[in-house]
Design a protein around this motif. Structure first.
Motif, PDB file in Angstrom:
ATOM      1  N   ALA A  51      44.575   4.849   3.254  1.00 24.16           N
ATOM      2  CA  ALA A  51      43.714   3.957   4.032  1.00 24.16           C
ATOM      3  C   ALA A  51      42.587   3.430   3.140  1.00 24.16           C
ATOM      4  N   PRO A  52      42.093   2.208   3.417  1.00 27.30           N
ATOM      5  CA  PRO A  52      40.986   1.679   2.620  1.00 27.30           C
ATOM      6  C   PRO A  52      39.698   2.457   2.871  1.00 27.30           C
ATOM      7  N   HIS A  68      41.410   8.105  -9.762  1.00 26.64           N
ATOM      8  CA  HIS A  68      40.707   7.246 -10.724  1.00 26.64           C
ATOM      9  C   HIS A  68      41.483   5.963 -11.022  1.00 26.64           C
ATOM     10  N   THR A  69      42.080   5.410  -9.987  1.00 25.26           N
ATOM     11  CA  THR A  69      42.779   4.129 -10.126  1.00 25.26           C
ATOM     12  C   THR A  69      42.120   3.057  -9.251  1.00 25.26           C
ATOM     13  N   SER A  70      40.852   3.270  -8.897  1.00 22.16           N
ATOM     14  CA  SER A  70      40.159   2.357  -7.982  1.00 22.16           C
ATOM     15  C   SER A  70      39.621   1.117  -8.674  1.00 22.16           C
ATOM     16  N   GLY A  71      39.269   1.235  -9.946  1.00 22.24           N
ATOM     17  CA  GLY A  71      38.594   0.139 -10.632  1.00 22.24           C
ATOM     18  C   GLY A  71      37.105   0.084 -10.353  1.00 22.24           C
ATOM     19  N   VAL A  72      36.593   0.985  -9.516  1.00 20.96           N
ATOM     20  CA  VAL A  72      35.160   1.020  -9.209  1.00 20.96           C
ATOM     21  C   VAL A  72      34.389   1.459 -10.455  1.00 20.96           C
ATOM     22  N   TYR A 107      36.313   4.010   6.546  1.00 24.41           N
ATOM     23  CA  TYR A 107      35.449   5.162   6.805  1.00 24.41           C
ATOM     24  C   TYR A 107      34.006   4.933   6.367  1.00 24.41           C
ATOM     25  N   LEU A 108      33.816   4.079   5.355  1.00 19.99           N
ATOM     26  CA  LEU A 108      32.474   3.793   4.837  1.00 19.99           C
ATOM     27  C   LEU A 108      32.273   2.278   4.822  1.00 19.99           C
ATOM     28  N   PRO A 109      32.220   1.660   5.992  1.00 18.32           N
ATOM     29  CA  PRO A 109      32.158   0.188   6.056  1.00 18.32           C
ATOM     30  C   PRO A 109      30.885  -0.363   5.412  1.00 18.32           C
ATOM     31  N   HIS A 168      34.014  -4.314  -2.547  1.00 24.45           N
ATOM     32  CA  HIS A 168      35.479  -4.400  -2.629  1.00 24.45           C
ATOM     33  C   HIS A 168      36.149  -3.241  -1.887  1.00 24.45           C
ATOM     34  N   GLY A 169      35.456  -2.687  -0.898  1.00 27.21           N
ATOM     35  CA  GLY A 169      35.948  -1.503  -0.212  1.00 27.21           C
ATOM     36  C   GLY A 169      37.256  -1.675   0.529  1.00 27.21           C
ATOM     37  N   ASP A 170      37.604  -2.914   0.890  1.00 36.79           N
ATOM     38  CA  ASP A 170      38.844  -3.147   1.626  1.00 36.79           C
ATOM     39  C   ASP A 170      40.084  -2.935   0.766  1.00 36.79           C
ATOM     40  N   GLY A 171      39.953  -3.094  -0.551  1.00 44.44           N
ATOM     41  CA  GLY A 171      41.113  -2.961  -1.425  1.00 44.44           C
ATOM     42  C   GLY A 171      41.230  -1.622  -2.113  1.00 44.44           C
ATOM     43  N   VAL A 172      40.221  -0.772  -1.951  1.00 42.15           N
ATOM     44  CA  VAL A 172      40.207   0.547  -2.594  1.00 42.15           C
ATOM     45  C   VAL A 172      40.581   1.605  -1.564  1.00 42.15           C
ATOM     46  N   THR A 173      41.600   2.395  -1.851  1.00 40.42           N
ATOM     47  CA  THR A 173      42.027   3.438  -0.921  1.00 40.42           C
ATOM     48  C   THR A 173      41.472   4.807  -1.329  1.00 40.42           C
TER      49      THR A 173
END
Length: 357
Positions: A112-113, A136-140, A117-119, A124-129
């Motif tokens: 889930a994005p 460590h594959t988020s790109g954040v 849970y943390l709107p 870019h929270g919609d694309g990070v699960t």
């Protein structure tokens, strides 16, 4: 008082007793692991920049400890073999375990994005699960690159840490690459708090520390001191030693604040890989590596090809590694207190090769 240049150093940042160069216990040829080799490696670590180093090795039914260096500069007192130390990023393995327990309980979805849970927290929270965070594959981006110079001298909240990078562009599209970022685990800790309604440390304590009897492991919060016996750590500036044992670790929070011992970490990794903390399906996902990183654990490549799992930790003054064979028959935890920057210390790979190969 910590020096402002600490922020740079922070951003760069895992039975029978053998003491000094002496060996006690069974003759080396009675064991698969040559304790004389272990001791030589530890001595080399001290020679190349460690103030002190301790290691605990379990091999089958045998367990032994070894150490080198001293617990304090200008003192003959040896490093305590049950000493506490800052475990830094090994904290991430505890946090990932709690997150996966919540997934097992269907209170959280791994794919889930984060924004569910943390709107509004990340641009870019919609694309990070959740999975992206743990692997460590988020790109954040890693907030440590933006950490202020007063880190270690005052408290930080997790919200402040995430705010440092909240509006920064992603380093890469989520799921397309791997890039280690401490921000991932600050977010994971915040997820635990949002789902449980309690501080993430309460979840770690109730779900892992207390059931496993890890009495020497703690989450310091803003407390600056290391409780119990421990070796002191130093960092040198212009040939002057700065004692960096005590500081406020809240700048690392769920990404690296915890304190533990070699015995507790050995027990924790044994329980985790033995399937006593997460269900089998979740453990398989945890151990599925992308560029060497699973969900809160790392895969170590050794010359002998034996698969070894665990995690490294590095924070100002202390560096550590916990590692185990997949069947948990061989486990090792070692911790280094610095005399110089840990980057000068050699021997970690040689130690792992001797223990596991």
């Amino acid at each position: 008082m910590l020096m402002t240049s600490r922020a740079v150093a922070l951003a760069a940042a895992v039975g029978l007793v053998v003491a000094g160069t002496g060996v006690a216990g069974a003759a080396p040829d009675e064991d698969r692991i040559d304790r004389r080799v272990v001791q030589r490696v530890l001595d080399e670590m001290v020679r190349t920049g460690a103030q002190g180093v301790q290691v605990r090795i379990a091999d089958g039914r045998r367990e032994f400890t070894a150490r080198a260096g001293t617990a304090e500069a200008d003192s003959p007192e040896p490093v305590p073999v049950d000493g506490r130390f800052r475990i830094a990023s090994i904290t991430k393995t505890f946090v990932a375990t709690v997150v996966l327990q919540l997934v097992d309980e269907r209170r959280l979805e791994l794919d889930a994005p984060v924004a569910r849970y943390l709107p509004g927290l990340l641009a870019h929270g919609d694309g990070v699960t959740v999975r992206h965070l743990l692997q460590h594959t988020s790109g954040v981006p890693d907030y440590l690159a933006w950490l202020p110079d007063d880190a270690g001298t005052r408290p930080f909240t997790p919200g402040e840490l995430v705010a440092l990078i909240a509006d920064e562009p992603l380093d890469f599209a989520p799921g397309t690459a791997s890039g280690y970022s401490n921000t991932n685990y600050v977010l994971a800790g915040m997820l635990v708090e949002r789902i449980t309604g309690r501080p993430y440390g309460d979840a770690v304590t109730a779900r892992i520390l207390r059931p496993l009897g890890l009495r020497s492991t703690s989450l310091p919060g803003t407390r600056t001191q290391i409780p119990g016996p421990h070796a002191r750590a130093y960092l040198r500036f212009d040939d002057q030693a700065l004692d960096v044992t005590e500081y406020d670790p809240s700048f690392s929070w769920a990404a690296g604040e915890m304190i533990s011992t070699t015995a507790d970490l050995n027990r924790f990794l044994d329980a985790l890989l033995d399937g006593r903390l997460v269900r089998p399906a979740r453990l398989r996902e945890m151990l599925t590596a992308v560029e060497g990183s699973g969900l809160g654990v790392s895969f170590y490549e050794l010359s002998c090809g034996i698969p070894v799992w665990g995690h490294n930790g590095r924070i100002l003054g202390y560096s550590s590694t916990v590692a185990s064979s997949r069947d948990t028959g061989t486990r090792m935890t070692f911790a280094v207190s610095w005399a110089w920057d840990f980057g000068s210390v050699t021997g970690r790979q040689a130690l792992m090769e001797e223990v596991f190969c």
